[in-house]
Design a protein around this motif. Structure first.
Motif, PDB file in Angstrom:
ATOM      1  N   GLY A  17       0.779  -1.234   0.000  1.00 56.98           N
ATOM      2  CA  GLY A  17       0.000   0.000   0.000  1.00 56.98           C
ATOM      3  C   GLY A  17       0.808   1.280   0.000  1.00 56.98           C
ATOM      4  O   GLY A  17       1.874   1.384  -0.624  1.00 56.98           O
ATOM      5  N   ILE A  18       0.308   2.264   0.725  1.00 56.78           N
ATOM      6  CA  ILE A  18       0.928   3.582   0.755  1.00 56.78           C
ATOM      7  C   ILE A  18       2.318   3.517   1.363  1.00 56.78           C
ATOM      8  O   ILE A  18       3.253   4.172   0.883  1.00 56.78           O
ATOM      9  CB  ILE A  18       0.029   4.575   1.520  1.00 56.78           C
ATOM     10  CG1 ILE A  18      -1.240   4.874   0.704  1.00 56.78           C
ATOM     11  CG2 ILE A  18       0.770   5.875   1.817  1.00 56.78           C
ATOM     12  CD1 ILE A  18      -2.281   5.697   1.437  1.00 56.78           C
ATOM     13  N   LEU A  46      -4.091 -10.659   1.443  1.00 58.03           N
ATOM     14  CA  LEU A  46      -3.400  -9.395   1.195  1.00 58.03           C
ATOM     15  C   LEU A  46      -2.075  -9.636   0.475  1.00 58.03           C
ATOM     16  O   LEU A  46      -1.370 -10.593   0.779  1.00 58.03           O
ATOM     17  CB  LEU A  46      -3.138  -8.667   2.512  1.00 58.03           C
ATOM     18  CG  LEU A  46      -4.379  -8.280   3.319  1.00 58.03           C
ATOM     19  CD1 LEU A  46      -3.958  -7.686   4.663  1.00 58.03           C
ATOM     20  CD2 LEU A  46      -5.250  -7.303   2.552  1.00 58.03           C
ATOM     21  N   PRO A  47      -1.729  -8.767  -0.463  1.00 51.35           N
ATOM     22  CA  PRO A  47      -0.488  -8.964  -1.222  1.00 51.35           C
ATOM     23  C   PRO A  47       0.740  -8.516  -0.442  1.00 51.35           C
ATOM     24  O   PRO A  47       0.672  -7.634   0.409  1.00 51.35           O
ATOM     25  CB  PRO A  47      -0.698  -8.051  -2.440  1.00 51.35           C
ATOM     26  CG  PRO A  47      -1.557  -6.938  -1.916  1.00 51.35           C
ATOM     27  CD  PRO A  47      -2.475  -7.573  -0.907  1.00 51.35           C
ATOM     28  N   ALA A 199      -6.232   3.488  -3.959  1.00 53.59           N
ATOM     29  CA  ALA A 199      -6.465   2.087  -4.318  1.00 53.59           C
ATOM     30  C   ALA A 199      -5.470   1.185  -3.596  1.00 53.59           C
ATOM     31  O   ALA A 199      -4.404   0.856  -4.109  1.00 53.59           O
ATOM     32  CB  ALA A 199      -6.360   1.908  -5.827  1.00 53.59           C
ATOM     33  N   THR A 200      -5.816   0.806  -2.383  1.00 54.50           N
ATOM     34  CA  THR A 200      -5.047  -0.173  -1.620  1.00 54.50           C
ATOM     35  C   THR A 200      -6.008  -1.260  -1.159  1.00 54.50           C
ATOM     36  O   THR A 200      -7.213  -1.192  -1.398  1.00 54.50           O
ATOM     37  CB  THR A 200      -4.370   0.460  -0.391  1.00 54.50           C
ATOM     38  OG1 THR A 200      -5.389   0.823   0.560  1.00 54.50           O
ATOM     39  CG2 THR A 200      -3.573   1.702  -0.775  1.00 54.50           C
ATOM     40  N   SER A 201      -5.482  -2.245  -0.464  1.00 53.24           N
ATOM     41  CA  SER A 201      -6.336  -3.333   0.014  1.00 53.24           C
ATOM     42  C   SER A 201      -7.381  -2.833   1.001  1.00 53.24           C
ATOM     43  O   SER A 201      -8.405  -3.495   1.221  1.00 53.24           O
ATOM     44  CB  SER A 201      -5.484  -4.422   0.663  1.00 53.24           C
ATOM     45  OG  SER A 201      -4.645  -3.882   1.664  1.00 53.24           O
ATOM     46  N   PRO A 217      -1.390   4.782  -5.015  1.00 55.64           N
ATOM     47  CA  PRO A 217      -0.605   5.222  -3.850  1.00 55.64           C
ATOM     48  C   PRO A 217       0.557   6.136  -4.194  1.00 55.64           C
ATOM     49  O   PRO A 217       1.046   6.865  -3.325  1.00 55.64           O
ATOM     50  CB  PRO A 217      -0.093   3.899  -3.262  1.00 55.64           C
ATOM     51  CG  PRO A 217      -1.034   2.854  -3.739  1.00 55.64           C
ATOM     52  CD  PRO A 217      -1.483   3.306  -5.103  1.00 55.64           C
ATOM     53  N   GLU A 218       0.989   6.134  -5.438  1.00 56.19           N
ATOM     54  CA  GLU A 218       2.135   6.959  -5.825  1.00 56.19           C
ATOM     55  C   GLU A 218       1.892   8.455  -5.594  1.00 56.19           C
ATOM     56  O   GLU A 218       2.856   9.211  -5.400  1.00 56.19           O
ATOM     57  CB  GLU A 218       2.501   6.705  -7.291  1.00 56.19           C
ATOM     58  CG  GLU A 218       3.217   5.393  -7.538  1.00 56.19           C
ATOM     59  CD  GLU A 218       2.290   4.182  -7.467  1.00 56.19           C
ATOM     60  OE1 GLU A 218       2.833   3.051  -7.397  1.00 56.19           O
ATOM     61  OE2 GLU A 218       1.049   4.348  -7.468  1.00 56.19           O
ATOM     62  N   ILE A 219       0.624   8.889  -5.600  1.00 53.95           N
ATOM     63  CA  ILE A 219       0.377  10.317  -5.367  1.00 53.95           C
ATOM     64  C   ILE A 219       0.741  10.697  -3.938  1.00 53.95           C
ATOM     65  O   ILE A 219       1.299  11.758  -3.682  1.00 53.95           O
ATOM     66  CB  ILE A 219      -1.085  10.710  -5.689  1.00 53.95           C
ATOM     67  CG1 ILE A 219      -1.239  12.236  -5.630  1.00 53.95           C
ATOM     68  CG2 ILE A 219      -2.078  10.014  -4.767  1.00 53.95           C
ATOM     69  CD1 ILE A 219      -2.575  12.737  -6.144  1.00 53.95           C
TER      70      ILE A 219
END
Length: 272
Positions: A17-18, A46-47, A199-201, A217-219
């Motif tokens: 994620g973030i 979860l990845p 857009a994360t889990s 998450p790149e933002i």
């Protein structure tokens, strides 16, 4: 100071994620990343693990130290901070990213869930930062960055999920308090929150959210990078929003961060 080259970042919840996005952005500069997270073995839903994240960080140009850390465990946090400081020669930045979510009302929130959110979100932020502070006080440009929202006391943010709201606001209050406590000693402490749903889990816990209307998450990672490369004595005690940070940095194309470009993004919680 536009680069994090050689800086050591202690990031909680950085296996996905973030948190991982912030780690990868710093790795592009050649930073050292301490991946302090719980997932050492693949999760059933979860990845990512601390080890897969470490490989991605090193592939991106950084150095990684994956450590199994539950921020609820003070002993584990203190040990991880000591190991990280010994391994990399210090700690320059702490990113409080680990968080638990539960969007339920009081009667639908088990006490166990309340304790989980308070322990990870509020207590974990305080314990982690406290453990890192002796090293931050020796760093050249020390920063604390907490992924928590601005304090918005509109009733519509208080009623639907009081336990989650108070735990996240607690993270922000701790950060603002640290900013004042250590302002004269040069340690910056700021909060950062996304303008839109990311857009994360975690979006699986937001009913009715269409991932296509989210941002990547790149933002948040790019906004974090801008904050963490400012002089710590000149930028502290703020509640930043990712979009506003990047606009200040000269970014105008936010559609580039969209999961599905061209769609109107969904606003995140706690923002009017």
């Amino acid at each position: 100071m536009d680069s994090l080259y050689g800086k050591t970042l202690f990031i909680t919840g950085a296996s996905r994620g973030i948190g991982k996005a912030i780690a990868l952005r710093a790795a592009e500069d050649g930073a050292n990343i301490v991946i302090a997270a719980k997932t050492a073995q693949p999760h059933p839903t979860l990845p990512g693990t601390i080890h897969s994240a470490a490989q991605e960080i090193e592939d991106a140009g950084g150095r990684a130290l994956p450590l199994v850390v539950d921020v609820r465990d003070e002993v584990a946090v203190v040990a991880a901070v000591a190991q990280a400081a010994q391994h990399f020669g210090g700690i320059d930045i702490v990113v409080n990213n680990a968080s638990a979510i539960g969007l339920t009302g009081t009667l639908d929130t088990p006490v166990k869930r309340f304790d989980l959110m308070v322990d990870i979100n509020l207590r974990g932020t305080w314990v982690t930062t406290r453990a890192c502070l002796p090293h931050l006080l020796r760093a050249e440009n020390p920063h604390v960055l907490t992924l928590s929202p601005p304090l918005n006391f509109e009733p519509r943010w208080l009623a639907p999920h009081p336990a989650y709201t108070t735990s996240k606001y607690g993270m922000t209050l701790v950060t603002l308090a640290l900013a004042e406590e250590f302002r004269e000693r040069g340690v910056a402490a700021n909060a950062l929150w996304p303008r839109t749903v990311i857009a994360t889990s975690a979006i699986d816990l937001l009913p009715g959210v269409d991932a296509g209307a989210c941002r990547r998450p790149e933002i948040v990672a790019d906004a974090a990078h801008w904050i963490l490369t400012r002089r710590s004595r000149e930028l502290t005690g703020n509640c930043f929003i990712d979009e506003a940070v990047l606009a200040q940095a000269g970014v105008t194309d936010f559609d580039a961060y969209a999961v599905e470009p061209g769609r109107d993004p969904l606003l995140d919680l706690f923002l009017d």
